[in-house]
Design a protein around this motif. Structure first.
Motif, short mmCIF file in Angstrom:
data_model
loop_
_atom_site.label_atom_id
_atom_site.label_comp_id
_atom_site.label_asym_id
_atom_site.label_seq_id
_atom_site.Cartn_x
_atom_site.Cartn_y
_atom_site.Cartn_z
N GLY A 276 0.82 -1.21 0.00
CA GLY A 276 0.00 0.00 0.00
C GLY A 276 0.85 1.25 0.00
N SER A 277 0.19 2.39 -0.18
CA SER A 277 0.92 3.66 -0.17
C SER A 277 0.85 4.33 1.20
N THR A 278 -0.20 4.04 1.96
CA THR A 278 -0.37 4.62 3.30
C THR A 278 -0.96 3.57 4.23
N LEU A 279 -0.90 3.84 5.52
CA LEU A 279 -1.49 2.92 6.49
C LEU A 279 -3.00 2.78 6.27
N PRO A 280 -3.74 3.89 6.12
CA PRO A 280 -5.19 3.73 5.85
C PRO A 280 -5.45 3.00 4.52
N GLY A 281 -4.57 3.20 3.55
CA GLY A 281 -4.71 2.49 2.28
C GLY A 281 -4.52 0.99 2.45
N ALA A 282 -3.58 0.59 3.31
CA ALA A 282 -3.35 -0.82 3.59
C ALA A 282 -4.57 -1.43 4.30
N VAL A 283 -5.15 -0.69 5.23
CA VAL A 283 -6.36 -1.15 5.93
C VAL A 283 -7.50 -1.32 4.92
N LYS A 284 -7.62 -0.39 4.01
CA LYS A 284 -8.65 -0.47 2.97
C LYS A 284 -8.44 -1.71 2.09
N SER A 285 -7.19 -1.99 1.77
CA SER A 285 -6.88 -3.17 0.96
C SER A 285 -7.26 -4.46 1.69
N ILE A 286 -6.97 -4.51 2.98
CA ILE A 286 -7.35 -5.69 3.78
C ILE A 286 -8.86 -5.86 3.75
N ASP A 287 -9.58 -4.77 3.99
CA ASP A 287 -11.04 -4.83 3.98
C ASP A 287 -11.58 -5.24 2.61
N GLU A 288 -10.91 -4.80 1.55
CA GLU A 288 -11.33 -5.15 0.19
C GLU A 288 -11.19 -6.66 -0.05
N VAL A 289 -10.05 -7.23 0.36
CA VAL A 289 -9.82 -8.66 0.16
C VAL A 289 -10.69 -9.48 1.09
N MET A 290 -10.72 -9.12 2.37
CA MET A 290 -11.44 -9.92 3.36
C MET A 290 -12.96 -9.70 3.29
N GLY A 291 -13.39 -8.58 2.71
CA GLY A 291 -14.82 -8.30 2.59
C GLY A 291 -15.55 -9.31 1.73
N GLY A 292 -14.83 -9.97 0.84
CA GLY A 292 -15.43 -10.98 -0.02
C GLY A 292 -15.54 -12.34 0.64
N THR A 293 -15.10 -12.44 1.90
CA THR A 293 -15.18 -13.72 2.60
C THR A 293 -16.29 -13.69 3.63
N MET A 294 -16.64 -14.84 4.14
CA MET A 294 -17.69 -14.95 5.16
C MET A 294 -17.11 -14.96 6.58
N ILE A 295 -15.80 -14.86 6.70
CA ILE A 295 -15.14 -14.95 8.00
C ILE A 295 -15.18 -13.60 8.72
N ASP A 296 -15.53 -13.63 10.00
CA ASP A 296 -15.44 -12.44 10.83
C ASP A 296 -13.98 -12.27 11.24
N TYR A 297 -13.47 -11.05 11.16
CA TYR A 297 -12.07 -10.80 11.49
C TYR A 297 -11.91 -9.45 12.16
N VAL A 298 -10.77 -9.31 12.83
CA VAL A 298 -10.37 -8.05 13.46
C VAL A 298 -8.91 -7.83 13.08
N ILE A 299 -8.56 -6.59 12.74
CA ILE A 299 -7.16 -6.27 12.49
C ILE A 299 -6.51 -6.04 13.85
N ALA A 300 -5.71 -7.02 14.29
CA ALA A 300 -5.08 -6.96 15.61
C ALA A 300 -3.89 -6.01 15.61
N SER A 301 -3.13 -6.01 14.50
CA SER A 301 -1.99 -5.09 14.40
C SER A 301 -1.62 -4.88 12.95
N ILE A 302 -1.04 -3.73 12.69
CA ILE A 302 -0.54 -3.41 11.35
C ILE A 302 0.64 -2.46 11.54
N ALA A 303 1.75 -2.77 10.86
CA ALA A 303 2.95 -1.95 11.01
C ALA A 303 3.72 -1.91 9.70
N GLU A 304 4.27 -0.73 9.39
CA GLU A 304 5.08 -0.59 8.19
C GLU A 304 6.40 -1.34 8.38
N THR A 305 6.88 -1.96 7.31
CA THR A 305 8.13 -2.73 7.36
C THR A 305 9.24 -1.98 6.62
#
Length: 173
Positions: A109-138
């Motif tokens: 991603g280009s930004t932290l909020p952009g990475a969160v959006k990408s996660i939601d985009e990929v995981m939104g197509g699944t039926m699994i309930d999830y929580v983002i426990a942590s996210i950190a730039e590498t």
């Protein structure tokens, strides 16, 4: 946005880099490669980096990545990599209690909020309930996917069952 599951290795490369002011400085950079073994990871990172680095470089460290899946962004501005821990929430049938399973991903991603959006985009197509426990730039500079699968067969490539231009069936007759 696309995702790829594989065996990933994190490789540290040390080389002399030309800085913006023209001076030379020894730097160590982190890259990720798709490989089946440590040996293949080393060969892959040497092959990939040879085209980018003029002069000598050294593979300082290779370790198996803590994630098995990477989310690649389609955005041209995506230039950062984020390690993410997701917790999948399931209900235990016997005890009827909530159970959380941790899974690590690498997200482009280009930004932290952009990475969160990408996660939601990929995981939104699944039926699994999830929580983002942590996210950190590498410090990861780039990810190199295995290019053997992208190789197109050449005209001279013959199937294994052909021998000297004859099919094995014809050779038996």
């Amino acid at each position: 946005m696309r995702s790829r599951t594989s065996t990933w290795f994190e490789c540290k490369i040390r080389y002399e880099k030309t800085m913006e002011d023209g001076s030379q400085k020894k730097v160590t950079e982190l890259y990720v490669v798709d490989a089946l073994s440590f040996t293949e990871a080393e060969a892959s990172i040497i092959e990939e980096m040879s085209s980018y680095i003029s002069g000598e470089f050294e593979v300082k460290d290779i370790k198996k990545a803590a994630y098995g899946e990477i989310f690649f962004s389609d955005s041209p501005s995506a230039d950062r990599w984020y390690k993410t821990k997701l917790q999948f929430i399931t209900i235990d049938d016997k005890t009827e209690k909530e159970k959380k399973s941790n899974v690590n991903y690498l997200v482009h991603g280009s930004t932290l909020p952009g990475a969160v959006k990408s996660i939601d985009e990929v995981m939104g197509g699944t039926m699994i309930d999830y929580v983002i426990a942590s996210i950190a730039e590498t410090q990861i500079m780039d990810v190199f996917e295995h290019n053997q699968m992208l190789k197109k067969p050449e005209v001279d490539d013959k199937p294994e069952y052909e021998q000297d231009g004859q099919k094995a069936e014809e050779a038996l007759q």
